[in-house]
Scaffold this active site. Structure first.
Site: not given
Ligand code: ADP
Length: 503
Positions: A208, A260-262, A265, A282, A316, A413
């Site tokens: 995704k 993605g974001s902590t 994660g 990561e 990151c 960050e």
């Molecule tokens: P960033 O701050 O880098 O946008 P996110 O963590 O919000 O990071 O997003 C990174 C990825 O995780 C995107 O593909 C986003 O759609 C997906 N994402 C956001 N929320 C969730 C969740 N609750 N579960 C799984 N994936 C998610």
């Protein structure tokens, strides 16, 4: 196009380029040199790539993907719901059981090599679409993202038939179906980082991409289709957080890989706790670039600029904290300010552009909020006097001096072109300050002394440490973090272990 001047720097002196800056940059207006997107084909609407076919989402919903530099809609993209995700996981499971797990490594490699070559053939188109959809300068997407994406497929194709040798005589087997969720900062490269090792090891994939940058992953799906990969080995589902959550929580997914974001994660980690799913995360970073007085300072300044400004700080591992030895603080700040006067911000498709657009309005707001907090907390701000286009999302390269270790700009960050500069007097003080963060993804060390680099590298709590360079990547070199930057490695032999069971 009319322009407005950015918020000026903190002092009158700051706003004026020095003689050096005038000599090297500001005095010269570059003529526009845009890559033409004319031959690039972006479909008006994209479905989901499931089981080797393009399907309409069961949700019936589509959402626009917007260029952050023009605010124009580039395409409508399917929004996958839980049923759509289920279809994709079923397709991946069938492909795993029927063909992919049974194929010899050498045969898997042939397909992966084919994908790598097709990425190279379509490099120009991929780079242009990456810059249109994500806002990064074409220099970066053309010279970094796309070649590295191809390199990851080449590298992992090479491993596909040698896995038994990767783990010193032990036998390995694939895990099954991998659910992979990626962010918007390196859309194609992250897709390559995730897909290439997974399928090389014999797993099948549901990926995704991020909701703001889905296009190059969809172009990759077309490449995968043309490479005639067996149907269902790679499935691409688009959507936002809910789609990602449906994928991570799907009971038939054996491995979750998330970048993605902590915050997200941690949510994923909680959601799958107690299941047998394997997980790699990561996450965020707040890297320190440590500059010693004996460093080649001009080179270091170039590394600092590369580390935080060339990608709008959308990395990151961005070197978002600069720790500079006190005795050279003023000279480094001066050199940096001069260099920033020569940075060109604007059209991501222009080959001269150094700093592109901020990925989304929401991200721009977050950067502004943190920069305002920095000013309120009493740090001194300098912003490069770039001309900001009227349309799109932009933020001028900025740094702060005089920030305290406890300020938000030194801890959180920012994910934007914003640098926080602090000082140190001894190597141990530099180590203590660099490690004083909840993150631990990367760090940079600048010094003339190799021994100092080795000493620092053993003490810094960061997964990747660059010596006298910054932001250099190679598929053979593992990447990943400590502490709240996540766990697991991507790339290299270590990255393979995330996708296999070692017997
Ligand atoms: P960033 O701050 O880098 O946008 P996110 O963590 O919000 O990071 O997003 C990174 C990825 O995780 C995107 O593909 C986003 O759609 C997906 N994402 C956001 N929320 C969730 C969740 N609750 N579960 C799984 N994936 C998610």
């Amino acid at each position: 196009m009319s322009h407005t001047l950015t918020k000026p720097g903190s002092t009158e002196v700051d706003r004026k380029p020095s003689a050096a800056a005038l000599e090297f940059g500001q005095a010269w207006e570059y003529a526009p040199a845009p890559e033409s997107p004319d031959h690039v084909r972006i479909d008006p609407k994209y479905g989901l790539f499931v089981g080797g076919r393009w399907v309409t989402p069961r949700s019936g919903k589509f959402f626009p993907t917007v260029s952050p530099s023009t605010e124009q809609t580039l395409a409508e993209v399917a929004e996958a719901n839980a049923q759509d995700v289920d279809d994709a996981v079923k397709a991946a499971r069938e492909a795993y059981d029927k063909y992919w797990s049974k194929l010899r490594g050498a045969d898997r490699a042939k397909y992966i090599f084919r994908i790598a070559r097709a990425i190279q053939e379509k490099a120009r188109e991929l780079a242009i679409v990456e810059s249109m959809d994500g806002g990064k300068p074409i220099k970066e997407s053309r010279d970094v993202d796309v070649p590295l994406a191809a390199a990851h497929f080449f590298y992992h194709a090479g491993w596909a038939d040698k896995l038994d040798y990767a783990f010193q005589g032990r036998r390995v087997r694939p895990l099954g179906v991998a659910g992979q969720i990626i962010p918007w900062n390196f859309p194609l490269l992250m897709a390559a980082w995730k897909i290439a090792p997974a399928i090389a090891c014999g797993n099948t994939v549901v990926l995704k991409p991020a909701e703001t940058t889905p296009l190059t992953a969809l172009l990759l799906a077309k490449i995968i289709e043309e490479a005639e990969l067996p149907p269902g080995v790679v499935n691409i589902v688009t959507g936002a957080g809910e789609t990602g959550a449906a994928l991570a929580n799907h009971p038939d997914v054996n491995k979750v890989a998330f970048t993605g974001s902590t915050d997200v994660g941690k949510r994923i980690q909680r959601a799958i706790a107690g299941s047998t799913k394997r997980l790699t995360l990561e996450l965020g970073g707040k890297a320190a670039n440590v500059v010693f007085a004996d460093a080649p300072l001009d080179q270091a300044v170039e590394g600092i600029v590369n580390g935080i400004y060339f990608n709008q700080g959308h990395v990151c591992c961005a070197g978002s904290r600069l720790l500079v030895e006190e005795s050279v603080h003023d000279i480094v700040v001066k050199k940096l300010r001069d260099r920033m006067h020569t940075l060109r911000l604007g059209d991501p498709l222009d080959k001269n552009t150094d700093v592109g657009a901020i990925n989304s309005k929401a991200q721009l707001q977050r950067i502004r909020e943190l920069v305002d907090a920095g000013e309120k907390e009493g740090a001194e701000r300098f912003s490069a006097p770039c001309r900001i286009p009227d349309k799109g999302f932009w933020f001028a390269p900025t740094f702060f001096t005089g920030a305290s270790m406890s300020s938000r700009i030194a801890r959180e960050e920012i994910f934007g072109p914003v640098l926080t500069i602090m000082t140190f007097r001894t190597p141990d003080e530099a180590i203590e300050k660099a490690n004083n963060t909840m993150y631990g993804l990367s760090a940079g060390i600048w010094t003339d002394k190799g021994a100092k680099i080795f000493y620092m590298a053993t003490k810094l709590k960061a997964g990747v440490i660059w010596g006298n360079t910054y932001n250099k990547f190679d598929p053979s070199s593992p990447f990943g973090g400590y502490k709240e930057s996540g766990f697991g490695r991507e790339g290299g032999r270590q990255g393979l272990s995330a996708y296999v069971e070692v017997e």
